[in-house]
Write an enzyme that holds these catalytic residues in place. Structure first.
Site, short mmCIF file in Angstrom:
data_model
loop_
_atom_site.label_atom_id
_atom_site.label_comp_id
_atom_site.label_asym_id
_atom_site.label_seq_id
_atom_site.Cartn_x
_atom_site.Cartn_y
_atom_site.Cartn_z
N GLY A 12 16.77 -122.81 38.79
CA GLY A 12 17.75 -123.65 38.11
C GLY A 12 17.13 -124.43 36.97
O GLY A 12 15.93 -124.26 36.66
N GLN A 13 17.94 -125.29 36.37
CA GLN A 13 17.50 -126.04 35.18
C GLN A 13 16.23 -126.85 35.47
O GLN A 13 15.25 -126.77 34.74
CB GLN A 13 18.61 -126.97 34.70
CG GLN A 13 18.28 -127.68 33.40
CD GLN A 13 19.06 -128.98 33.19
OE1 GLN A 13 19.81 -129.41 34.07
NE2 GLN A 13 18.89 -129.58 32.04
N ASP A 35 14.82 -118.69 45.30
CA ASP A 35 16.17 -118.92 44.79
C ASP A 35 17.01 -117.74 45.23
O ASP A 35 16.48 -116.71 45.63
CB ASP A 35 16.15 -119.02 43.24
CG ASP A 35 17.34 -119.81 42.71
OD1 ASP A 35 18.50 -119.41 42.98
OD2 ASP A 35 17.14 -120.82 42.03
N ILE A 36 18.32 -117.90 45.09
CA ILE A 36 19.22 -116.81 45.48
C ILE A 36 19.21 -115.72 44.40
O ILE A 36 19.57 -114.58 44.63
CB ILE A 36 20.62 -117.39 45.74
CG1 ILE A 36 21.46 -116.44 46.55
CG2 ILE A 36 21.31 -117.83 44.45
CD1 ILE A 36 22.53 -117.15 47.36
N ARG A 37 18.78 -116.11 43.18
CA ARG A 37 18.71 -115.14 42.07
C ARG A 37 17.35 -115.26 41.40
O ARG A 37 16.67 -116.26 41.57
CB ARG A 37 19.82 -115.46 41.05
CG ARG A 37 19.60 -116.84 40.48
CD ARG A 37 20.76 -117.37 39.67
NE ARG A 37 20.67 -118.83 39.63
CZ ARG A 37 20.33 -119.52 38.55
NH1 ARG A 37 20.06 -118.93 37.42
NH2 ARG A 37 20.26 -120.84 38.59
N ASP A 53 18.51 -117.67 50.39
CA ASP A 53 19.71 -118.50 50.31
C ASP A 53 19.35 -119.85 50.95
O ASP A 53 18.90 -119.89 52.10
CB ASP A 53 20.82 -117.78 51.11
CG ASP A 53 22.10 -118.57 51.20
OD1 ASP A 53 22.08 -119.80 50.91
OD2 ASP A 53 23.12 -117.98 51.59
N TYR A 143 30.63 -133.64 44.50
CA TYR A 143 29.19 -133.66 44.28
C TYR A 143 28.62 -135.05 44.61
O TYR A 143 27.63 -135.18 45.33
CB TYR A 143 28.93 -133.31 42.81
CG TYR A 143 27.50 -133.38 42.35
CD1 TYR A 143 26.54 -132.52 42.87
CD2 TYR A 143 27.12 -134.27 41.35
CE1 TYR A 143 25.23 -132.57 42.42
CE2 TYR A 143 25.81 -134.32 40.89
CZ TYR A 143 24.86 -133.47 41.43
OH TYR A 143 23.58 -133.52 40.98
N ILE A 173 20.02 -134.58 32.70
CA ILE A 173 18.69 -134.12 32.27
C ILE A 173 18.85 -133.14 31.11
O ILE A 173 19.56 -132.14 31.23
CB ILE A 173 17.93 -133.44 33.44
CG1 ILE A 173 17.91 -134.35 34.68
CG2 ILE A 173 16.53 -133.05 33.00
CD1 ILE A 173 17.12 -135.63 34.53
N1 SER Z 1 23.91 -133.69 35.53
C1 SER Z 1 24.65 -133.80 36.76
C2 SER Z 1 26.05 -133.41 36.57
O1 SER Z 1 26.56 -133.62 35.49
C3 SER Z 1 24.58 -135.22 37.27
O2 SER Z 1 23.73 -135.27 38.35
O3 SER Z 1 26.67 -132.95 37.47
#
Ligand code: SER
Length: 319
Positions: A12-13, A35-37, A53, A143, A173
């Site tokens: 991921g990022q 990672d899954i990918r 996974d 989230y 980020i």
């Molecule tokens: N960058 C994240 C989001 O926008 C915040 O934790 O979901």
């Protein structure tokens, strides 16, 4: 370190750059990416990679045994905007993956855990400016609810079972190596790609939406620093407020215009505006600065310069 490091969600990022940094610091073979990918060429070729996974406890346990893992960085999660579209899936991914790791630490299969939280733990009733470490938290996104719940469980596993878990409430980020997947702060990355490709960008957040943000190198530094700090310095076992910059789409556009004068921005807020409006504009991270000497390096203009240089380089090689 007694054993090796496992990064879950390594493609991921944040996972990508964290994996590369940890391989630099501790040696390529010491850091297992999973990672899954599959991830970027640089990530895949620089050290071990295992498809896994994050919700599959049996598979994760097998990797811990196979590689003699002592530290886990759990970076897999569904971000804010995507999670709103698949609430139960997001909840299951974000919570199950955390419980597996906390339980492995409780059973002493691993020694140390890093788990990221987010500014999304705050909600519309939280003080918006200089949001304190301890304050009202009524998150209104799936989230945010998952991250806030996760924080409570981290603290519980630390207090009850002595689990050495460490966590940061990341702001948005900003980076160019790997794109983020479905966050509300993603506009601040898309804007650089569009500024360089088309000299124009339509923001999905309104011009005056202030949000806490940080350049990737600072986020990685904070992550390494909190994990390397002696345990007694980590006084917060839920998650630390972490801050560097705070800006609006308008202010970011103006900073880009200093480098690309013909760049134009327009605004068409969508469902993500409501999410952004529920989050703080700026964060008070003095406790991290005092407890383990956190300090950021990148200001607004240095972030803009790094992003424009990094994205232009990428555009050249993908042409
Ligand atoms: N960058 C994240 C989001 O926008 C915040 O934790 O979901």
């Amino acid at each position: 370190m007694a054993g090796k490091i496992l990064i879950i969600g390594a493609c991921g990022q944040i996972g990508t750059e964290l994996t590369l940094k940890l391989r630099d610091l501790y040696g390529n073979d010491q850091v297992v990416a999973s990672d899954i990918r599959e991830g970027s060429e640089e990530l895949m070729s620089s050290g071990p990679f295992e498809a896994a996974d994050a919700t599959d406890a049996t598979r994760i346990e097998a990797l811990i045994d196979q590689y003699n893992i002592s530290e886990v960085y759990l970076m897999a999660a569904m971000l804010s905007a995507t999670a709103e579209k698949a609430p139960m899936k997001a909840w299951n991914l974000n919570m199950d993956s955390l419980f597996h790791i906390l339980n492995f630490a409780k059973d002493k299969k691993i020694e140390k855990v890093f788990w990221p939280s987010s500014i999304a733990v705050f909600g519309p009733t939280t003080p918006k400016n200089d949001t304190p470490q301890t304050t009202i938290m009524e998150p209104s996104t799936v989230y945010g609810i998952s991250k806030q719940t996760g924080e409570r469980w981290c603290e519980y596993f630390h207090d009850k079972y002595g689990v050495d878990v460490r966590s940061l409430r990341y702001p948005g980020i900003i980076s160019y190596k790997t794109l983020p997947g479905g966050g509300t702060t993603d506009y601040a990355i898309e804007i650089f790609h569009e500024a360089l490709k088309n000299k124009a960008y339509t923001s999905f957040l309104a011009e005056d939406t202030g949000l806490p943000m940080m350049y990737m190198d600072d986020a990685i530094k904070a992550t390494v620093d909190i994990m390397e700090a002696p345990s007694e310095k980590i006084k917060v076992r839920s998650s630390y407020n972490l801050s560097a910059l705070s800006f609006t789409p308008k202010v970011l556009a103006e900073a880009i215009q200093k480098e690309i004068p013909e760049f134009k921005i327009s605004y068409e807020p969508d469902f993500r505006q409501k999410i952004a409006d529920s989050w703080p504009s700026s964060i008070d991270d003095s406790q991290a600065r005092v407890d383990w000497q956190w300090k950021h390096d990148f200001d607004m203009q240095s972030l803009v310069k790094e992003m424009l240089a990094g994205v232009s380089e990428q555009l050249k090689t993908t042409k």
